[in-house]
Design a protein around this motif. Structure first.
Motif, PDB file in Angstrom:
ATOM      1  N   MET A 119      -7.903 -15.918 -12.285  1.00  0.00           N
ATOM      2  CA  MET A 119      -7.387 -14.588 -12.412  1.00  0.00           C
ATOM      3  C   MET A 119      -6.417 -14.330 -11.261  1.00  0.00           C
ATOM      4  SD  MET A 119      -9.515 -11.114 -12.495  1.00  0.00           S
ATOM      5  CE  MET A 119      -9.664 -10.696 -14.165  1.00  0.00           C
ATOM      6  N   GLN A 120      -5.279 -13.841 -11.579  1.00  0.00           N
ATOM      7  CA  GLN A 120      -4.223 -13.642 -10.602  1.00  0.00           C
ATOM      8  C   GLN A 120      -4.078 -12.144 -10.293  1.00  0.00           C
ATOM      9  OE1 GLN A 120      -0.559 -15.231 -11.961  1.00  0.00           O
ATOM     10  NE2 GLN A 120       0.057 -15.823  -9.927  1.00  0.00           N
ATOM     11  N   ARG A 121      -3.926 -11.811  -8.969  1.00  0.00           N
ATOM     12  CA  ARG A 121      -3.769 -10.416  -8.556  1.00  0.00           C
ATOM     13  C   ARG A 121      -2.329  -9.979  -8.672  1.00  0.00           C
ATOM     14  NH1 ARG A 121      -6.155  -8.785  -2.876  1.00  0.00           N
ATOM     15  NH2 ARG A 121      -7.607 -10.447  -2.739  1.00  0.00           N
ATOM     16  N   HIS A 122      -2.184  -8.691  -8.914  1.00  0.00           N
ATOM     17  CA  HIS A 122      -0.852  -8.106  -8.949  1.00  0.00           C
ATOM     18  C   HIS A 122      -0.356  -7.995  -7.507  1.00  0.00           C
ATOM     19  CE1 HIS A 122       2.319  -5.191  -9.806  1.00  0.00           C
ATOM     20  NE2 HIS A 122       2.251  -5.656 -11.049  1.00  0.00           N
ATOM     21  N   PRO A 123       0.920  -8.222  -7.224  1.00  0.00           N
ATOM     22  CA  PRO A 123       1.399  -8.199  -5.828  1.00  0.00           C
ATOM     23  C   PRO A 123       1.306  -6.808  -5.180  1.00  0.00           C
ATOM     24  CG  PRO A 123       3.229  -8.549  -7.345  1.00  0.00           C
ATOM     25  CD  PRO A 123       1.982  -8.607  -8.147  1.00  0.00           C
ATOM     26  N   PHE A 124       1.221  -5.760  -5.967  1.00  0.00           N
ATOM     27  CA  PHE A 124       1.170  -4.412  -5.389  1.00  0.00           C
ATOM     28  C   PHE A 124      -0.255  -3.890  -5.224  1.00  0.00           C
ATOM     29  CE2 PHE A 124       5.427  -4.312  -7.447  1.00  0.00           C
ATOM     30  CZ  PHE A 124       6.177  -4.153  -6.290  1.00  0.00           C
ATOM     31  N   THR A 125      -1.272  -4.661  -5.518  1.00  0.00           N
ATOM     32  CA  THR A 125      -2.659  -4.206  -5.463  1.00  0.00           C
ATOM     33  C   THR A 125      -3.069  -3.751  -4.057  1.00  0.00           C
ATOM     34  OG1 THR A 125      -3.226  -5.642  -7.308  1.00  0.00           O
ATOM     35  CG2 THR A 125      -5.047  -4.852  -5.964  1.00  0.00           C
ATOM     36  N   PRO A 126      -2.817  -4.520  -2.984  1.00  0.00           N
ATOM     37  CA  PRO A 126      -3.213  -4.038  -1.641  1.00  0.00           C
ATOM     38  C   PRO A 126      -2.458  -2.751  -1.254  1.00  0.00           C
ATOM     39  CG  PRO A 126      -2.711  -6.372  -1.570  1.00  0.00           C
ATOM     40  CD  PRO A 126      -2.317  -5.884  -2.921  1.00  0.00           C
ATOM     41  N   LEU A 127      -1.194  -2.683  -1.618  1.00  0.00           N
ATOM     42  CA  LEU A 127      -0.401  -1.500  -1.313  1.00  0.00           C
ATOM     43  C   LEU A 127      -0.926  -0.287  -2.086  1.00  0.00           C
ATOM     44  CD1 LEU A 127       2.052  -0.300   0.147  1.00  0.00           C
ATOM     45  CD2 LEU A 127       3.426  -0.965  -1.830  1.00  0.00           C
ATOM     46  N   LEU A 128      -1.265  -0.506  -3.335  1.00  0.00           N
ATOM     47  CA  LEU A 128      -1.801   0.566  -4.168  1.00  0.00           C
ATOM     48  C   LEU A 128      -3.156   1.038  -3.633  1.00  0.00           C
ATOM     49  CD1 LEU A 128      -1.327   2.258  -6.690  1.00  0.00           C
ATOM     50  CD2 LEU A 128      -2.470   0.485  -8.012  1.00  0.00           C
ATOM     51  N   CYS A 129      -4.000   0.139  -3.180  1.00  0.00           N
ATOM     52  CA  CYS A 129      -5.302   0.509  -2.598  1.00  0.00           C
ATOM     53  C   CYS A 129      -5.108   1.308  -1.315  1.00  0.00           C
ATOM     54  CB  CYS A 129      -6.126  -0.743  -2.316  1.00  0.00           C
ATOM     55  SG  CYS A 129      -6.756  -1.526  -3.811  1.00  0.00           S
ATOM     56  N   ALA A 130      -4.201   0.873  -0.461  1.00  0.00           N
ATOM     57  CA  ALA A 130      -3.948   1.581   0.797  1.00  0.00           C
ATOM     58  C   ALA A 130      -3.404   2.982   0.526  1.00  0.00           C
ATOM     59  CB  ALA A 130      -2.979   0.786   1.663  1.00  0.00           C
ATOM     60  N   LEU A 131      -2.501   3.104  -0.416  1.00  0.00           N
ATOM     61  CA  LEU A 131      -1.927   4.387  -0.768  1.00  0.00           C
ATOM     62  C   LEU A 131      -3.000   5.320  -1.342  1.00  0.00           C
ATOM     63  CD1 LEU A 131       0.629   6.078  -0.941  1.00  0.00           C
ATOM     64  CD2 LEU A 131       1.025   5.128  -3.210  1.00  0.00           C
ATOM     65  N   THR A 132      -3.877   4.792  -2.163  1.00  0.00           N
ATOM     66  CA  THR A 132      -4.960   5.584  -2.731  1.00  0.00           C
ATOM     67  C   THR A 132      -5.899   6.088  -1.639  1.00  0.00           C
ATOM     68  OG1 THR A 132      -4.843   4.275  -4.758  1.00  0.00           O
ATOM     69  CG2 THR A 132      -6.838   5.560  -4.419  1.00  0.00           C
ATOM     70  N   LEU A 133      -6.226   5.247  -0.665  1.00  0.00           N
ATOM     71  CA  LEU A 133      -7.085   5.659   0.442  1.00  0.00           C
ATOM     72  C   LEU A 133      -6.427   6.740   1.291  1.00  0.00           C
ATOM     73  CD1 LEU A 133      -8.615   2.274   1.615  1.00  0.00           C
ATOM     74  CD2 LEU A 133      -9.793   4.183   0.518  1.00  0.00           C
ATOM     75  N   LEU A 134      -5.133   6.622   1.544  1.00  0.00           N
ATOM     76  CA  LEU A 134      -4.417   7.634   2.320  1.00  0.00           C
ATOM     77  C   LEU A 134      -4.390   8.977   1.585  1.00  0.00           C
ATOM     78  CD1 LEU A 134      -1.409   5.644   3.821  1.00  0.00           C
ATOM     79  CD2 LEU A 134      -3.324   6.670   5.043  1.00  0.00           C
ATOM     80  N   LEU A 135      -4.155   8.936   0.294  1.00  0.00           N
ATOM     81  CA  LEU A 135      -4.126  10.171  -0.485  1.00  0.00           C
ATOM     82  C   LEU A 135      -5.508  10.815  -0.541  1.00  0.00           C
ATOM     83  CD1 LEU A 135      -1.748   9.235  -3.432  1.00  0.00           C
ATOM     84  CD2 LEU A 135      -1.295  10.820  -1.558  1.00  0.00           C
ATOM     85  N   ALA A 136      -6.538  10.013  -0.676  1.00  0.00           N
ATOM     86  CA  ALA A 136      -7.903  10.537  -0.724  1.00  0.00           C
ATOM     87  C   ALA A 136      -8.292  11.142   0.630  1.00  0.00           C
ATOM     88  CB  ALA A 136      -8.879   9.444  -1.116  1.00  0.00           C
TER      89      ALA A 136
END
Length: 65
Positions: free
Chosen positions: A1-18
């Motif tokens: 299974m291959q990860r999307h290249p924006f997954t870490p960025l998307l997780c970090a952005l979600t944590l900042l917004l939360a």
């Protein structure tokens, strides 16, 4: 299974917004002290008491006046 290249960025952005949505409560002391002026009430009670004592004294010693 291959990860999307924006997954870490998307997780970090979600944590900042939360984290930005968490409510904060700030308590600050007033700059001036709280004062309650009770002089009027105390003065009124003293005057009423003195008036009653004067009335009683005048009733007892009515021959003075």
């Amino acid at each position: 299974m291959q990860r999307h290249p924006f997954t870490p960025l998307l997780c970090a952005l979600t944590l900042l917004l939360a984290a930005g949505c968490t409510p904060t409560v700030q308590i600050a002391a007033p700059s001036e002290p709280i004062t309650i002026n009770l002089n009027v009430k105390i003065k009124h009670e003293i005057l009423v008491k003195v008036d009653k004592e004067i009335d009683t004294m005048l009733d007892e010693n009515s021959e003075l006046f």
